[in-house]
Design an enzyme around this catalytic site. Structure first.
Site, PDB file in Angstrom:
ATOM      1  CD  GLU A 130      -4.559 -20.469   8.524  1.00 53.23           C
ATOM      2  OE1 GLU A 130      -4.244 -19.310   8.292  1.00 53.23           O
ATOM      3  OE2 GLU A 130      -4.298 -21.022   9.610  1.00 53.23           O
ATOM      4  CG  HIS A 255       1.650 -14.741   5.421  1.00 55.65           C
ATOM      5  ND1 HIS A 255       0.769 -14.530   4.376  1.00 55.65           N
ATOM      6  CD2 HIS A 255       0.957 -15.424   6.358  1.00 55.65           C
ATOM      7  CE1 HIS A 255      -0.406 -15.051   4.682  1.00 55.65           C
ATOM      8  NE2 HIS A 255      -0.317 -15.610   5.887  1.00 55.65           N
ATOM      9  NE  ARG A 304       1.803 -19.367   6.056  1.00 55.53           N
ATOM     10  CZ  ARG A 304       1.388 -19.108   7.289  1.00 55.53           C
ATOM     11  NH1 ARG A 304       2.251 -18.731   8.203  1.00 55.53           N
ATOM     12  NH2 ARG A 304       0.125 -19.222   7.613  1.00 55.53           N
ATOM     13  CG  HIS A 366       4.122 -14.690   8.777  1.00 61.89           C
ATOM     14  ND1 HIS A 366       3.266 -13.721   9.254  1.00 61.89           N
ATOM     15  CD2 HIS A 366       3.558 -15.887   9.090  1.00 61.89           C
ATOM     16  CE1 HIS A 366       2.223 -14.310   9.827  1.00 61.89           C
ATOM     17  NE2 HIS A 366       2.380 -15.622   9.746  1.00 61.89           N
ATOM     18  NE  ARG A 401       4.580 -20.600  11.905  1.00 63.30           N
ATOM     19  CZ  ARG A 401       3.397 -20.022  11.655  1.00 63.30           C
ATOM     20  NH1 ARG A 401       2.281 -20.569  12.099  1.00 63.30           N
ATOM     21  NH2 ARG A 401       3.330 -18.895  10.984  1.00 63.30           N
TER      22      ARG A 401
HETATM   23  C1  SIN Z   1      -2.478 -16.419   8.588  1.00 61.96           C
HETATM   24  O1  SIN Z   1      -3.554 -16.115   9.093  1.00 61.96           O
HETATM   25  O2  SIN Z   1      -2.346 -16.596   7.384  1.00 61.96           O
HETATM   26  C2  SIN Z   1      -1.287 -16.582   9.475  1.00 61.96           C
HETATM   27  C3  SIN Z   1      -1.442 -17.754  10.325  1.00 61.96           C
HETATM   28  C4  SIN Z   1      -0.105 -18.287  10.737  1.00 61.96           C
HETATM   29  O3  SIN Z   1       0.917 -17.657  10.502  1.00 61.96           O
HETATM   30  O4  SIN Z   1      -0.072 -19.395  11.260  1.00 61.96           O
END
Ligand code: SIN
Length: 548
Positions: A130, A255, A304, A366, A401
């Site tokens: 991610e 998010h 993010r 988020h 985060r």
């Molecule tokens: C996501 O699946 O994009 C969220 C995961 C997260 O907030 O750590």
């Protein structure tokens, strides 16, 4: 309370008519709270109090997974560095190191409890990537149902361990006292038992040597969020009323990609996991241009905060006339429906086939990177009060985060707190503090929640201006003037008052931090400032928020 005295020092509620007791009371029932309860349970009498049902919090909605170093080609050092980089200078490195080192143990612990994580082609646990991660290290379950699997596993484990749980019980305020050495300490918590409509059936006092706040964040303070309806900042507001400092609240993580369902969609929005970009999807604007090209070396897998800010800027430019969403192109992902069943269902519900069509997406509130100041063992500045998970500010997230570090933190920190309470309980209070009832009590009518959420989304979102934040402050002040002890005590009114409390703290912190760092982006101060390489604490004094 007088009409203009501001945030109440206590939630107005009927007088307590019953008492109960436990060694340890856990408020909240997500990954952090249940892990704490389970770890303390073998030795202690533990009581879990949750205002809804056990699985109604954020944990069950988490899609991506849990970050942990399990690939021999990866290293603890890499994960530490990625977390520090994402945190934009405000992480506590030793807390990060502890989290990252214990993360693989937490995964194995969950597997021992019965969690079933998706296997890779060689049969070992599959790992994906991610934003902000330099290696594949995200463990997932059911494709995009990772949180639901963690919640299921922990729910079943606390039931098996016969941990006492009370659902539909709203924690109102802390009860404090003094220990034999004259230190202020927690003596318990007042609790309202709710009926099926959210009305108050009765109020009681639960006495305990230790109270663990594990109530999560406050995404519902915003008009559009990935968080479920229960996430209204209750534990953070309770701590603020008890006089505890809260830190880093300005760092609200948006998010980058929730499913955009039109300009009027409010409340919880369907998450489109970052793991979709981890598997190769990319963002484009309405004119078909890549959003992340040239913005960051990691492009669509940048941290993010970078992606959310880039999308917000692109929306402000309104290419091809579209100013409220961009698109995710996931058409190149093989067997999308199999890998992401929940996301596929959400898209289909909106009439979109993600295998063939672009997915309209926009940022939404988020995760809260700040919270009640604590260390990774949950210890706060008030004896007997502990905090774990999203409600805590332990320094592991800094100003932003790293994806999928939150479920991991919930399990690691929850287990540490529970284990330390199994070893030693804080000293008993010998004298009840009566001054805790002195402050003005009041409630905000839940009718005002819409105005509060709209103000926060419009003025304290991804990109912030001084004029906007001032406007938000003025709206919140007007709402605070409506706080009254005459408002009927209900779950919704408790929540609305807690939302007002945390929103006021967020706005105070966001106004005070005159720089852009991590999730806090100010249009008038677009750069990071060396002088701001520090945390900002907010405390409630006489109905108003003070920053320091
Ligand atoms: C996501 O699946 O994009 C969220 C995961 C997260 O907030 O750590």
């Amino acid at each position: 309370m007088s009409a203009s005295s501001g945030i109440p020092a206590r939630l107005a509620a009927p007088e307590p008519t019953w008492t109960a007791s436990a060694d340890v009371v856990v408020l909240g029932s997500g990954a952090a709270g249940l892990s704490a309860a389970l770890a303390a349970r073998p030795v202690r009498d533990v009581l879990i109090i949750t205002k809804d049902t056990l699985a109604s919090g954020s944990t069950a909605w988490a899609q991506g997974g849990l970050a942990a170093v399990l690939d021999p080609g990866d290293s603890i050092e890499n994960h530490v560095q990625d977390t520090l980089d994402a945190g934009a200078g405000l992480c506590d490195e030793s807390a990060v190191r502890t989290l990252v080192t214990e993360a693989p143990v937490a995964i194995r612990y969950l597997m021992r409890l019965g969690a079933s994580f998706d296997p890779g082609s060689d049969g070992s646990v599959a790992l994906t990537r991610e934003g902000g991660h330099s290696h594949n290290r995200i463990v997932h379950a059911g494709g995009d149902q990772s949180g639901a699997e963690v919640q299921r596993t922990l729910d079943e484990s606390v039931q098996f361990a016969r941990v006492r749980t009370v659902e539909h019980a709203f924690a109102l305020d802390l009860v404090t006292g003094t220990d034999a050495n004259g230190n202020r300490a927690v003596a318990g918590v007042t609790v309202a038992m709710l009926d099926e409509n959210g009305g108050v059936e009765s109020v009681g006092t639960v006495h305990a040597r230790a109270v663990v706040i594990a109530t999560g964040g406050y995404g519902q303070v915003y008009a559009s969020t990935s968080n479920p309806p229960a996430v209204t900042g209750d534990g953070i507001a309770l701590a603020i009323r008890a006089g505890l400092p809260v830190a880093d609240l300005e760092f609200v993580q948006f998010h980058p990609t929730v499913l955009w369902r039109g300009p009027d969609a409010t409340g919880q929005q369907a998450l489109i996991s970052e793991a979709v970009r981890g598997e190769g999807a990319f963002l484009v604007d309405a004119a078909g241009k890549r959003v992340m090209r040239g913005v960051h070396p990691q492009e669509d897998l940048a941290p993010r905060d970078v992606v959310a800010a880039a999308i917000s800027r692109r929306m402000a430019e309104a290419p091809a006339g579209v100013d409220d969403h961009v698109y995710l192109d996931a058409r190149g992902i093989d067997r999308f429906a199999e890998r992401f069943p929940t996301i596929t269902a959400s898209c289909r519900d909106a009439g979109i086939d993600p295998q063939r069509e672009l997915i309209p997406v926009a940022p939404a509130a988020h995760y809260v990177c700040g919270g009640i100041r604590a260390d990774l063992d949950g210890v706060t500045s008030l004896q007997g009060l502990y905090v774990v998970g999203e409600a805590a500010c332990t320094g592991v997230h800094g100003a932003n985060r790293l994806a999928s570090n939150s479920l991991t933190e919930g399990v690691v920190a929850g287990t540490r707190v529970g284990r330390s309470l199994a070893w030693v309980l804080p000293p008993e209070t010998v004298r009840r503090d009566t001054s805790d009832r002195d402050g003005d009590s009041g409630l905000l009518d839940s009718y005002h929640r819409g105005a509060l959420r709209a103000a926060m989304s419009r003025y304290v979102g991804v990109l912030r201006t001084p004029e906007g934040m001032k406007q938000a402050q003025s709206i919140l002040d007007t709402l605070a003037a409506n706080v009254s002890p005459r408002v009927v005590a209900t779950r919704k009114a408790f929540e609305a008052t807690n939302m007002l409390t945390v929103a006021s703290a967020v706005v105070a912190a966001a106004q005070a931090r005159t720089e852009s760092r991590g999730c806090h982006r100010r249009v008038d101060h677009p750069e990071q400032e060396e002088s701001w390489l520090r945390h900002l604490e907010v405390t409630l004094r006489n109905g108003h928020m003070e920053t320091a």
